[in-house]
Design a protein around this motif. Structure first.
Motif, PDB file in Angstrom:
ATOM      1  N   ASN A  23     -17.550 -44.994  29.205  1.00 40.08           N
ATOM      2  CA  ASN A  23     -17.640 -45.983  30.286  1.00 40.08           C
ATOM      3  C   ASN A  23     -17.142 -45.327  31.569  1.00 40.08           C
ATOM      4  O   ASN A  23     -16.338 -44.401  31.502  1.00 40.08           O
ATOM      5  CB  ASN A  23     -16.761 -47.195  29.962  1.00 40.08           C
ATOM      6  CG  ASN A  23     -15.335 -46.785  29.620  1.00 40.08           C
ATOM      7  OD1 ASN A  23     -15.070 -46.232  28.551  1.00 40.08           O
ATOM      8  ND2 ASN A  23     -14.418 -47.014  30.535  1.00 40.08           N
TER       9      ASN A  23
ATOM     10  N   LYS B 207     -17.914 -39.693  34.347  1.00 42.59           N
ATOM     11  CA  LYS B 207     -17.075 -40.895  34.198  1.00 42.59           C
ATOM     12  C   LYS B 207     -16.326 -41.250  35.478  1.00 42.59           C
ATOM     13  O   LYS B 207     -15.686 -42.287  35.543  1.00 42.59           O
ATOM     14  CB  LYS B 207     -16.011 -40.652  33.109  1.00 42.59           C
ATOM     15  CG  LYS B 207     -16.457 -40.974  31.712  1.00 42.59           C
ATOM     16  CD  LYS B 207     -15.281 -40.865  30.750  1.00 42.59           C
ATOM     17  CE  LYS B 207     -14.173 -41.862  30.963  1.00 42.59           C
ATOM     18  NZ  LYS B 207     -14.169 -43.024  30.127  1.00 42.59           N
TER      19      LYS B 207
ATOM     20  N   GLU C  14      -9.808 -49.094  21.084  1.00 42.97           N
ATOM     21  CA  GLU C  14      -9.561 -47.662  20.986  1.00 42.97           C
ATOM     22  C   GLU C  14      -8.536 -47.312  19.906  1.00 42.97           C
ATOM     23  O   GLU C  14      -7.807 -48.172  19.417  1.00 42.97           O
ATOM     24  CB  GLU C  14      -9.046 -47.130  22.328  1.00 42.97           C
ATOM     25  CG  GLU C  14     -10.062 -47.124  23.450  1.00 42.97           C
ATOM     26  CD  GLU C  14     -10.151 -48.436  24.195  1.00 42.97           C
ATOM     27  OE1 GLU C  14      -9.596 -49.453  23.718  1.00 42.97           O
ATOM     28  OE2 GLU C  14     -10.785 -48.454  25.265  1.00 42.97           O
TER      29      GLU C  14
ATOM     30  N   SER D 128     -14.527 -50.644  27.762  1.00 42.08           N
ATOM     31  CA  SER D 128     -15.093 -49.641  26.857  1.00 42.08           C
ATOM     32  C   SER D 128     -16.322 -50.187  26.125  1.00 42.08           C
ATOM     33  O   SER D 128     -16.406 -51.375  25.856  1.00 42.08           O
ATOM     34  CB  SER D 128     -14.046 -49.216  25.831  1.00 42.08           C
ATOM     35  OG  SER D 128     -12.974 -48.594  26.471  1.00 42.08           O
TER      36      SER D 128
ATOM     37  N   SER E   7     -13.895 -42.522  26.017  1.00 40.32           N
ATOM     38  CA  SER E   7     -14.770 -43.680  25.866  1.00 40.32           C
ATOM     39  C   SER E   7     -15.922 -43.567  26.874  1.00 40.32           C
ATOM     40  O   SER E   7     -15.728 -43.086  27.991  1.00 40.32           O
ATOM     41  CB  SER E   7     -13.985 -44.965  26.083  1.00 40.32           C
ATOM     42  OG  SER E   7     -13.242 -44.901  27.288  1.00 40.32           O
TER      43      SER E   7
ATOM     44  N   HIS F   4      -6.759 -51.347  33.721  1.00 41.11           N
ATOM     45  CA  HIS F   4      -7.637 -50.586  32.853  1.00 41.11           C
ATOM     46  C   HIS F   4      -8.529 -51.579  32.134  1.00 41.11           C
ATOM     47  O   HIS F   4      -8.235 -52.753  32.111  1.00 41.11           O
ATOM     48  CB  HIS F   4      -6.759 -49.880  31.816  1.00 41.11           C
ATOM     49  CG  HIS F   4      -7.231 -48.496  31.477  1.00 41.11           C
ATOM     50  ND1 HIS F   4      -6.396 -47.437  31.359  1.00 41.11           N
ATOM     51  CD2 HIS F   4      -8.462 -47.989  31.223  1.00 41.11           C
ATOM     52  CE1 HIS F   4      -7.071 -46.351  31.046  1.00 41.11           C
ATOM     53  NE2 HIS F   4      -8.328 -46.655  30.955  1.00 41.11           N
TER      54      HIS F   4
HETATM   55 MG    MG Z   1     -11.141 -44.997  27.909  1.00 38.11          MG
END
Ligand code: MG
Ligand code: TXA
Length: 320
Positions: free
Chosen positions: A135, A46, A170, A141, A133, A220
């Motif tokens: 991604n 990630k 999320e 995500s 997640s 984010h």
């Molecule tokens: Mg995440």
């Protein structure tokens, strides 16, 4: 067919490999929580900073005692009310939980996901799963198996395709000071729903240099395309000349009498927050594929999941 895949998934996880799993919120990049090798691979794949801890996924409420201790009364009430479901609790960790998972903290994040494939798999394993997640760090995500494939291609041994995620954003993250609940991340359970169980929540303030929960990092969930958030889409549109624009709107399209609007995404024509949350990331993924100069996103009313969606959009549009 799915039984075969679950058997394969189990084998890969037992050999410290990684797979993508569907959950009700977003797809997770899962590995054996008790294998340092698997945990390290997750951070590497990630490109995730080591100071950003992972969520441990459990098969049931009672497994909480395997990983956590000194569990506050409010935490148990929330777990019993919302698990399996999109709620993550930050609890004092058991000693055996790896410092890599918790980024050196003495707390561990836990949840029981509510997707049949994830639950069947967890019930067949002798260990819990860490699953951020699926991604690359900082990007949108994934809410479908296709999104995961697009990000990681053959780099993951298996993607369990469980269809589109039902919730689409999320889990909500709640921590505690003594028994007092603190919101660490807005998510698919609204503050209003949590407060019905616990009473007033405090909200952790954002601090980028030492974030208590990097879900609160200011930038984010970001599309690659330059994105702006506004209460007044029409006004912002007027001020943009010579640009190819995409719109991310709550319920109504904008009358397209200009060639500059290339694509419009509507989150929920009926103005339903739950539907809007479900569609949010998929709409952002689609907009990102239109080779636009910019995306203009419309702010939602600041209540229930409108608040969560606004929070994600604010982070997506934050300029570095
Ligand atoms: Mg995440
Ligand atoms: O819905 C979800 O929670 C998804 C699915 C796959 O379960 N997972 C997810 O994981 O969103 P991730 O890694 O993308 O986000 C985990 C968040 C991060 O913001 C991290 O900082 C926070 O959980 N977190 C984990 N452990 C923590 C801890 N001990 N204290 C504070 N925050 C923690």
């Amino acid at each position: 067919m799915i039984i075969k895949e679950i058997v394969k998934a189990k084998e890969i996880l037992q050999q410290n490999g990684l797979i993508a799993i569907p959950t009700e919120t977003v797809y997770g990049l899962a590995g054996n929580a008790y294998s340092e090798e698997a945990v390290k691979k997750i951070f590497a794949l990630k490109n995730r900073p080591l100071h950003n801890p992972l969520i441990v996924h459990l098969k049931s409420v009672s497994s909480i005692y395997e990983v956590a201790t000194e569990i506050p009364e409010n935490a148990l009430m929330l777990a019993n009310k919302f698990w399996p479901g999109p709620l993550t609790l930050i609890l004092k960790k058991q000693n055996h939980i790896s410092d890599i998972i918790t980024a050196g903290k003495n707390t561990v994040a836990v949840r029981v996901p509510n997707h049949p494939f994830a639950l069947i798999l967890l019930h067949q394993l002798e260990f819990p799963l860490v699953a951020p997640s699926a991604n690359p760090f900082g990007s949108i995500s994934p809410t479908s198996a296709e999104h995961v494939l697009h990000y990681f291609g053959q780099q993951i041994d298996l993607i369990l395709d469980g269809g589109e995620c039902q919730k689409g954003v999320e889990s909500t993250i709640i921590g505690f000071e003594n028994n007092n609940p603190i919101l660490y991340r807005h998510g698919s359970i609204s503050i209003e729903e949590i407060e019905k169980i616990t009473g007033k929540l405090s909200i952790i303030t954002n601090n980028d240099s030492s974030p208590n929960s990097p879900g609160m990092l200011s930038r984010h969930y970001a599309p690659k395309t330059d994105t702006y958030l506004t209460d007044d889409v029409s006004a912002l549109l007027k001020s943009c000349t010579g640009k190819k624009i995409g719109l991310l709107l709550f319920k109504n399209t904008i009358n397209n009498n200009t060639s500059k609007i290339i694509h419009q995404e509507i989150l929920s024509t009926s103005g339903d927050y739950t539907e809007a949350a479900k569609n949010l990331y998929a709409a952002m993924h689609r907009l990102d594929q239109h080779k636009l100069d910019l995306i203009i996103a419309e702010k939602l009313p600041d209540e229930f999941l409108g608040k969560t969606i606004n929070d994600k959009l604010e982070r997506a549009t934050k300029k570095e």
